[in-house]
Motif scaffolding. Structure first.
Motif, mmCIF file in Angstrom:
data_model
loop_
_atom_site.group_PDB
_atom_site.id
_atom_site.type_symbol
_atom_site.label_atom_id
_atom_site.label_comp_id
_atom_site.label_asym_id
_atom_site.label_seq_id
_atom_site.Cartn_x
_atom_site.Cartn_y
_atom_site.Cartn_z
ATOM 1 N N HIS A 125 0.832 -1.202 0.000
ATOM 2 C CA HIS A 125 0.000 0.000 0.000
ATOM 3 C C HIS A 125 0.871 1.258 0.000
ATOM 4 N N LEU A 126 1.879 1.302 0.849
ATOM 5 C CA LEU A 126 2.767 2.458 0.905
ATOM 6 C C LEU A 126 3.633 2.535 -0.345
ATOM 7 N N ASP A 127 4.042 1.386 -0.862
ATOM 8 C CA ASP A 127 4.850 1.360 -2.071
ATOM 9 C C ASP A 127 4.090 1.959 -3.242
ATOM 10 N N GLN A 128 2.800 1.652 -3.339
ATOM 11 C CA GLN A 128 1.991 2.217 -4.414
ATOM 12 C C GLN A 128 1.864 3.733 -4.269
ATOM 13 N N LEU A 129 1.703 4.198 -3.033
ATOM 14 C CA LEU A 129 1.650 5.644 -2.816
ATOM 15 C C LEU A 129 2.973 6.293 -3.221
ATOM 16 N N ALA A 130 4.082 5.646 -2.892
ATOM 17 C CA ALA A 130 5.399 6.194 -3.237
ATOM 18 C C ALA A 130 5.538 6.355 -4.744
ATOM 19 N N ASN A 131 4.959 5.427 -5.501
ATOM 20 C CA ASN A 131 5.064 5.504 -6.956
ATOM 21 C C ASN A 131 4.348 6.718 -7.529
ATOM 22 N N THR A 132 3.375 7.253 -6.808
ATOM 23 C CA THR A 132 2.654 8.428 -7.312
ATOM 24 C C THR A 132 3.427 9.721 -7.096
ATOM 25 N N LEU A 133 4.473 9.678 -6.281
ATOM 26 C CA LEU A 133 5.176 10.914 -5.931
ATOM 27 C C LEU A 133 5.974 11.500 -7.085
ATOM 28 N N SER A 134 6.156 10.734 -8.143
ATOM 29 C CA SER A 134 6.842 11.262 -9.324
ATOM 30 C C SER A 134 5.897 12.027 -10.245
ATOM 31 N N GLU A 135 4.589 11.942 -9.979
ATOM 32 C CA GLU A 135 3.607 12.619 -10.821
ATOM 33 C C GLU A 135 3.559 14.102 -10.469
ATOM 34 N N GLU A 136 3.618 14.937 -11.495
ATOM 35 C CA GLU A 136 3.674 16.375 -11.270
ATOM 36 C C GLU A 136 2.436 16.878 -10.552
ATOM 37 N N ARG A 137 1.262 16.354 -10.857
ATOM 38 C CA ARG A 137 0.048 16.855 -10.207
ATOM 39 C C ARG A 137 0.001 16.468 -8.732
ATOM 40 N N VAL A 138 0.678 15.379 -8.372
ATOM 41 C CA VAL A 138 0.794 15.011 -6.964
ATOM 42 C C VAL A 138 1.773 15.932 -6.259
ATOM 43 N N ARG A 139 2.906 16.179 -6.885
ATOM 44 C CA ARG A 139 3.935 17.014 -6.275
ATOM 45 C C ARG A 139 3.459 18.470 -6.117
ATOM 46 N N ARG A 140 2.592 18.932 -7.034
ATOM 47 C CA ARG A 140 2.094 20.306 -6.902
ATOM 48 C C ARG A 140 1.299 20.503 -5.619
ATOM 49 N N VAL A 141 0.690 19.436 -5.141
ATOM 50 C CA VAL A 141 -0.069 19.525 -3.888
ATOM 51 C C VAL A 141 0.807 19.188 -2.689
ATOM 52 N N ILE A 142 1.611 18.131 -2.810
ATOM 53 C CA ILE A 142 2.362 17.614 -1.671
ATOM 54 C C ILE A 142 3.502 18.542 -1.247
ATOM 55 N N LEU A 143 4.265 19.061 -2.200
ATOM 56 C CA LEU A 143 5.454 19.843 -1.841
ATOM 57 C C LEU A 143 5.108 21.126 -1.079
ATOM 58 N N PRO A 144 4.145 21.936 -1.535
ATOM 59 C CA PRO A 144 3.799 23.103 -0.715
ATOM 60 C C PRO A 144 3.299 22.719 0.673
ATOM 61 N N MET A 145 2.603 21.591 0.776
ATOM 62 C CA MET A 145 2.110 21.141 2.062
ATOM 63 C C MET A 145 3.260 20.816 2.996
ATOM 64 N N LEU A 146 4.273 20.130 2.478
ATOM 65 C CA LEU A 146 5.432 19.784 3.299
ATOM 66 C C LEU A 146 6.193 21.029 3.739
ATOM 67 N N ALA A 147 6.179 22.042 2.886
ATOM 68 C CA ALA A 147 6.896 23.280 3.211
ATOM 69 C C ALA A 147 6.094 24.170 4.152
ATOM 70 N N GLY A 148 4.829 23.832 4.386
ATOM 71 C CA GLY A 148 3.981 24.690 5.191
ATOM 72 C C GLY A 148 3.694 25.994 4.503
ATOM 73 N N SER A 149 3.694 25.981 3.176
ATOM 74 C CA SER A 149 3.547 27.204 2.385
ATOM 75 C C SER A 149 2.084 27.552 2.184
ATOM 76 N N SER A 150 1.799 28.837 2.230
ATOM 77 C CA SER A 150 0.452 29.298 1.925
ATOM 78 C C SER A 150 0.273 29.503 0.429
ATOM 79 N N GLU A 151 1.383 29.470 -0.312
ATOM 80 C CA GLU A 151 1.341 29.617 -1.759
ATOM 81 C C GLU A 151 1.317 28.231 -2.394
ATOM 82 N N SER A 152 0.437 28.036 -3.360
ATOM 83 C CA SER A 152 0.355 26.746 -4.034
ATOM 84 C C SER A 152 -0.005 26.961 -5.489
#
Length: 258
Positions: free
Chosen positions: A108-135
């Motif tokens: 289950h976690l491995d499948q989630l990890a595979n999605t992290l290379s997708e740009e539309r996933v990273r557009r949401v995840i990376l600002p969240m990890l940074a605690g950014s109000s800009e997205s």
């Protein structure tokens, strides 16, 4: 739950789904349904759960059905102490189960990890990890990661549960952490009293960042998340030191969750 193969879990309605064979988003458990799931195990085996276990599983999985079941399955069937039905399952067993699931990078976690290379996933995840109000994500990006179960279904936008909040940053920095294996020795930052030399560690990281970090920041593609992920990798190399310790990962992963 009893006697199921590792990759097959029940969805709470009596039907099984092979999560590895197909992508299937199950509805989350409610707080009332989770104790019902564990009660099935107690009825079948006679093994009880100590006070606080149900609440702890809920806090870790936030109702995610695969994780909730996997934590209980790991504690009751894979862990040797849990196979003794005369011994109740304790909160500590659930913490150990969490560590094992993350360490083994289960399907289950491995499948989630595979999605992290997708740009539309990273557009949401990376600002969240940074605690950014800009997205820069679009509504459809958010809908997509919600369909994947990566983020909570309500606002504010946040990781769906603490296990994902530990696992996802760890996955993002694994390539960088691997490059640090020969250049960062965790023993350098252990003081005589076995405490962490935080001042020395941060000073060494500043030297490393000035010399090496630019390419990695660019690779992550987010001005705020990039430096934080580089720091995450450095700290993870020092504190985590390859042992899969959940406590260490919690120290370096601070994304908000449910």
């Amino acid at each position: 739950m009893a006697g199921q193969p590792e990759e097959v879990r029940w969805n709470g309605e009596g039907s099984a789904s092979n999560i590895k064979a197909e992508s299937l988003r199950l509805g989350d458990f409610s707080e009332a349904e989770l104790p019902e799931l564990l009660a099935q195990h107690t009825t079948e085996s006679g093994q009880s759960f100590e006070s606080g276990v149900v609440e702890h599983i809920w806090a870790l999985a936030c109702g995610q059905p695969w994780l909730a079941n996997a934590l209980a399955y790991e504690a009751c069937f894979r862990a040797e102490p849990g196979r003794d039905r005369s011994r109740p399952i304790r909160v500590e067993a659930i913490d150990e189960a969490r560590q094992q699931l993350i360490r083994r990078r289960v399907t289950h976690l491995d499948q989630l990890a595979n999605t992290l290379s997708e740009e539309r996933v990273r557009r949401v995840i990376l600002p969240m990890l940074a605690g950014s109000s800009e997205s820069a994500w679009a509504v459809r990006d958010l809908e997509y990661v919600r369909d994947l179960g990566l983020v909570a279904s309500d606002y504010p936008v946040r990781m769906a549960n603490p296990i994902y909040a530990e696992f996802i940053p760890r996955e993002l920095v694994l390539p960088l952490e691997a490059t640090l294996a020969g250049s960062v020795d965790p023993a350098w930052y252990v003081q005589p009293n076995s405490s962490l030399d935080l001042e020395g560690l941060l000073s060494a990281f500043q030297d490393y960042f000035r010399e090496h970090a630019e390419s990695w920041v660019e690779r992550y593609g987010h001005a705020e998340a990039g430096p934080q992920l580089v720091l995450h990798a450095y700290l993870q190399r020092v504190v985590h030191s390859g042992d899969g310790s959940s406590a260490s990962m919690r120290w370096v992963a601070g994304a908000p969750t449910c």
